[in-house]
Write a protein that holds these residues in place. Structure first.
Motif, PDB file in Angstrom:
ATOM      1  N   ALA A 136       0.806  -1.215   0.000  1.00 12.40           N
ATOM      2  CA  ALA A 136       0.000   0.000   0.000  1.00 12.40           C
ATOM      3  C   ALA A 136       0.842   1.269   0.000  1.00 12.40           C
ATOM      4  N   PRO A 137       0.321   2.305  -0.665  1.00 15.14           N
ATOM      5  CA  PRO A 137       0.944   3.621  -0.541  1.00 15.14           C
ATOM      6  C   PRO A 137       0.455   4.263   0.761  1.00 15.14           C
ATOM      7  N   HIS A 138       1.028   5.377   1.153  1.00 16.81           N
ATOM      8  CA  HIS A 138       0.373   6.178   2.190  1.00 16.81           C
ATOM      9  C   HIS A 138       0.457   7.642   1.785  1.00 16.81           C
ATOM     10  N   ILE A 139      -0.360   8.447   2.428  1.00 16.49           N
ATOM     11  CA  ILE A 139      -0.430   9.864   2.098  1.00 16.49           C
ATOM     12  C   ILE A 139       0.551  10.593   3.013  1.00 16.49           C
ATOM     13  N   VAL A 140       1.613  11.108   2.408  1.00 12.79           N
ATOM     14  CA  VAL A 140       2.675  11.781   3.150  1.00 12.79           C
ATOM     15  C   VAL A 140       2.188  13.151   3.614  1.00 12.79           C
ATOM     16  N   GLU A 141       1.420  13.782   2.738  1.00 13.92           N
ATOM     17  CA  GLU A 141       0.965  15.135   3.045  1.00 13.92           C
ATOM     18  C   GLU A 141      -0.401  15.367   2.424  1.00 13.92           C
ATOM     19  N   ALA A 142      -1.324  15.875   3.247  1.00 19.76           N
ATOM     20  CA  ALA A 142      -2.651  16.256   2.758  1.00 19.76           C
ATOM     21  C   ALA A 142      -2.666  17.771   2.621  1.00 19.76           C
ATOM     22  N   GLY A 143      -2.910  18.255   1.420  1.00 15.05           N
ATOM     23  CA  GLY A 143      -2.880  19.690   1.153  1.00 15.05           C
ATOM     24  C   GLY A 143      -4.142  20.399   1.608  1.00 15.05           C
ATOM     25  N   GLU A 144      -4.211  21.673   1.278  1.00 17.36           N
ATOM     26  CA  GLU A 144      -5.354  22.498   1.663  1.00 17.36           C
ATOM     27  C   GLU A 144      -6.645  21.931   1.084  1.00 17.36           C
ATOM     28  N   GLY A 145      -7.694  21.939   1.908  1.00 17.07           N
ATOM     29  CA  GLY A 145      -9.002  21.466   1.445  1.00 17.07           C
ATOM     30  C   GLY A 145      -9.203  19.970   1.576  1.00 17.07           C
ATOM     31  N   VAL A 146      -8.171  19.264   2.036  1.00 14.84           N
ATOM     32  CA  VAL A 146      -8.270  17.805   2.150  1.00 14.84           C
ATOM     33  C   VAL A 146      -8.633  17.431   3.590  1.00 14.84           C
ATOM     34  N   ASP A 147      -9.676  16.625   3.725  1.00 15.46           N
ATOM     35  CA  ASP A 147     -10.149  16.162   5.029  1.00 15.46           C
ATOM     36  C   ASP A 147      -9.552  14.775   5.304  1.00 15.46           C
ATOM     37  N   VAL A 148      -8.778  14.653   6.372  1.00 10.43           N
ATOM     38  CA  VAL A 148      -8.187  13.342   6.717  1.00 10.43           C
ATOM     39  C   VAL A 148      -9.256  12.498   7.409  1.00 10.43           C
ATOM     40  N   LEU A 149      -9.542  11.326   6.839  1.00 11.96           N
ATOM     41  CA  LEU A 149     -10.589  10.457   7.390  1.00 11.96           C
ATOM     42  C   LEU A 149     -10.032   9.347   8.269  1.00 11.96           C
ATOM     43  N   ALA A 150      -8.786   8.921   8.025  1.00 19.83           N
ATOM     44  CA  ALA A 150      -8.222   7.831   8.836  1.00 19.83           C
ATOM     45  C   ALA A 150      -6.703   7.860   8.781  1.00 19.83           C
ATOM     46  N   GLU A 151      -6.105   7.422   9.911  1.00 21.23           N
ATOM     47  CA  GLU A 151      -4.655   7.254   9.977  1.00 21.23           C
ATOM     48  C   GLU A 151      -4.349   5.873  10.544  1.00 21.23           C
ATOM     49  N   HIS A 152      -3.164   5.381  10.222  1.00 20.56           N
ATOM     50  CA  HIS A 152      -2.683   4.121  10.810  1.00 20.56           C
ATOM     51  C   HIS A 152      -1.232   4.345  11.233  1.00 20.56           C
ATOM     52  N   ASN A 153      -0.967   4.179  12.539  1.00 19.84           N
ATOM     53  CA  ASN A 153       0.388   4.400  13.074  1.00 19.84           C
ATOM     54  C   ASN A 153       0.970   5.748  12.632  1.00 19.84           C
ATOM     55  N   GLY A 154       0.116   6.774  12.680  1.00 19.94           N
ATOM     56  CA  GLY A 154       0.585   8.121  12.344  1.00 19.94           C
ATOM     57  C   GLY A 154       0.670   8.425  10.862  1.00 19.94           C
ATOM     58  N   ARG A 155       0.317   7.459  10.024  1.00 20.54           N
ATOM     59  CA  ARG A 155       0.323   7.701   8.573  1.00 20.54           C
ATOM     60  C   ARG A 155      -1.106   7.889   8.080  1.00 20.54           C
ATOM     61  N   ILE A 156      -1.309   8.876   7.203  1.00 18.40           N
ATOM     62  CA  ILE A 156      -2.654   9.133   6.661  1.00 18.40           C
ATOM     63  C   ILE A 156      -2.988   8.043   5.632  1.00 18.40           C
ATOM     64  N   VAL A 157      -4.153   7.399   5.801  1.00 15.86           N
ATOM     65  CA  VAL A 157      -4.513   6.291   4.892  1.00 15.86           C
ATOM     66  C   VAL A 157      -5.876   6.470   4.219  1.00 15.86           C
ATOM     67  N   ALA A 158      -6.634   7.520   4.590  1.00 14.83           N
ATOM     68  CA  ALA A 158      -7.900   7.793   3.894  1.00 14.83           C
ATOM     69  C   ALA A 158      -8.199   9.281   3.965  1.00 14.83           C
ATOM     70  N   VAL A 159      -8.619   9.843   2.831  1.00 11.14           N
ATOM     71  CA  VAL A 159      -8.909  11.280   2.747  1.00 11.14           C
ATOM     72  C   VAL A 159     -10.096  11.547   1.830  1.00 11.14           C
ATOM     73  N   GLN A 160     -10.655  12.742   2.003  1.00 14.48           N
ATOM     74  CA  GLN A 160     -11.658  13.229   1.058  1.00 14.48           C
ATOM     75  C   GLN A 160     -11.361  14.690   0.763  1.00 14.48           C
ATOM     76  N   GLU A 161     -11.477  15.049  -0.497  1.00  7.05           N
ATOM     77  CA  GLU A 161     -11.388  16.453  -0.903  1.00  7.05           C
ATOM     78  C   GLU A 161     -12.505  16.701  -1.896  1.00  7.05           C
ATOM     79  N   GLY A 162     -13.565  17.358  -1.436  1.00  7.23           N
ATOM     80  CA  GLY A 162     -14.704  17.601  -2.328  1.00  7.23           C
ATOM     81  C   GLY A 162     -15.256  16.297  -2.879  1.00  7.23           C
ATOM     82  N   SER A 163     -15.205  16.155  -4.204  1.00  3.06           N
ATOM     83  CA  SER A 163     -15.771  14.953  -4.834  1.00  3.06           C
ATOM     84  C   SER A 163     -14.749  13.825  -4.996  1.00  3.06           C
ATOM     85  N   PHE A 164     -13.569  13.981  -4.378  1.00  2.00           N
ATOM     86  CA  PHE A 164     -12.547  12.921  -4.458  1.00  2.00           C
ATOM     87  C   PHE A 164     -12.433  12.187  -3.126  1.00  2.00           C
ATOM     88  N   LEU A 165     -12.380  10.874  -3.219  1.00  2.00           N
ATOM     89  CA  LEU A 165     -12.178  10.024  -2.043  1.00  2.00           C
ATOM     90  C   LEU A 165     -10.984   9.135  -2.354  1.00  2.00           C
TER      91      LEU A 165
END
Length: 196
Positions: A136-165
């Motif tokens: 799996a990849p992980h999200i190193v950085e969530a930019g402006e407008g991105v809502d972090v939905l879940a993390e695992h061991n401090g790494r972002i693993v789910a996000v939503q930005e407007g119509s993108f999930l």
């Protein structure tokens, strides 16, 4: 009934179709560009992002996908699909669709044999969700407008930005369809706005 496409070039296509249908929507496997005109939302499934990009280029899907995104249609990227959707890929100047305002790192949870499952607390969900992580990849950085939905061991693993999930793991490989149901609701809301 809303129609949700699954890009059917490579990856976990069947599993996503099953999850979409279990979530009360109609699933369409997208193998031809013109099929994009018939769906209300799109899933970019897990698989191998480099191979998927080659097939997207080979079959002329790049521009139609960008037009689909520009029209405000909801898109859900899982695992490799998240990589395709991301604006930035760490260590790589050539991001793919450049839609979701995140930086991702490929294979950041290790190789295939280091696959694992983890209970994830997802924003808005009452009970934990079992995330299946495969190369799996992980999200190193969530930019402006991105809502972090879940993390695992401090790494972002789910996000939503407007119509993108986007998520790092494979929700379609479980019997728990809550994340797909969440995406189906996103598609319904998008349609309601479009239809005014």
């Amino acid at each position: 009934m809303v129609k949700i496409g699954v890009l059917g070039l490579q990856g976990a296509v069947r599993e996503h179709v099953r999850s979409i249908e279990a979530s009360g929507a109609e699933a369409v496997v997208i193998k031809k560009i013109e099929q994009l005109n018939d769906v209300d939302g799109l899933v970019l499934p897990g698989g191998e992002s480099t191979t998927m990009r080659k097939l997207i280029d080979q079959y002329g899907f790049m521009e139609p996908l960008q037009e689909f995104i520009a029209a405000g249609n909801p898109i859900f990227g899982t695992c490799a699909g998240l990589i395709l959707l991301a604006k930035r890929i760490q260590g790589n100047d050539n991001a793919h669709l450049q839609a979701l305002n995140v930086t991702v790192e490929r294979n950041s949870f290790g190789r295939q044999r280091e696959s694992f499952e983890a209970a994830l607390n997802i924003k808005g969900f009452d009970e934990p969700f079992t995330g299946v992580f495969i190369r799996a990849p992980h999200i190193v950085e969530a930019g402006e407008g991105v809502d972090v939905l879940a993390e695992h061991n401090g790494r972002i693993v789910a996000v939503q930005e407007g119509s993108f999930l986007g998520c790092s793991f494979h929700p379609e490989l479980t019997e728990d369809h809550r994340i797909m149901e969440y995406f189906v609701e996103m598609v319904k809301s998008s349609l309601a706005v479009k239809n005014g």
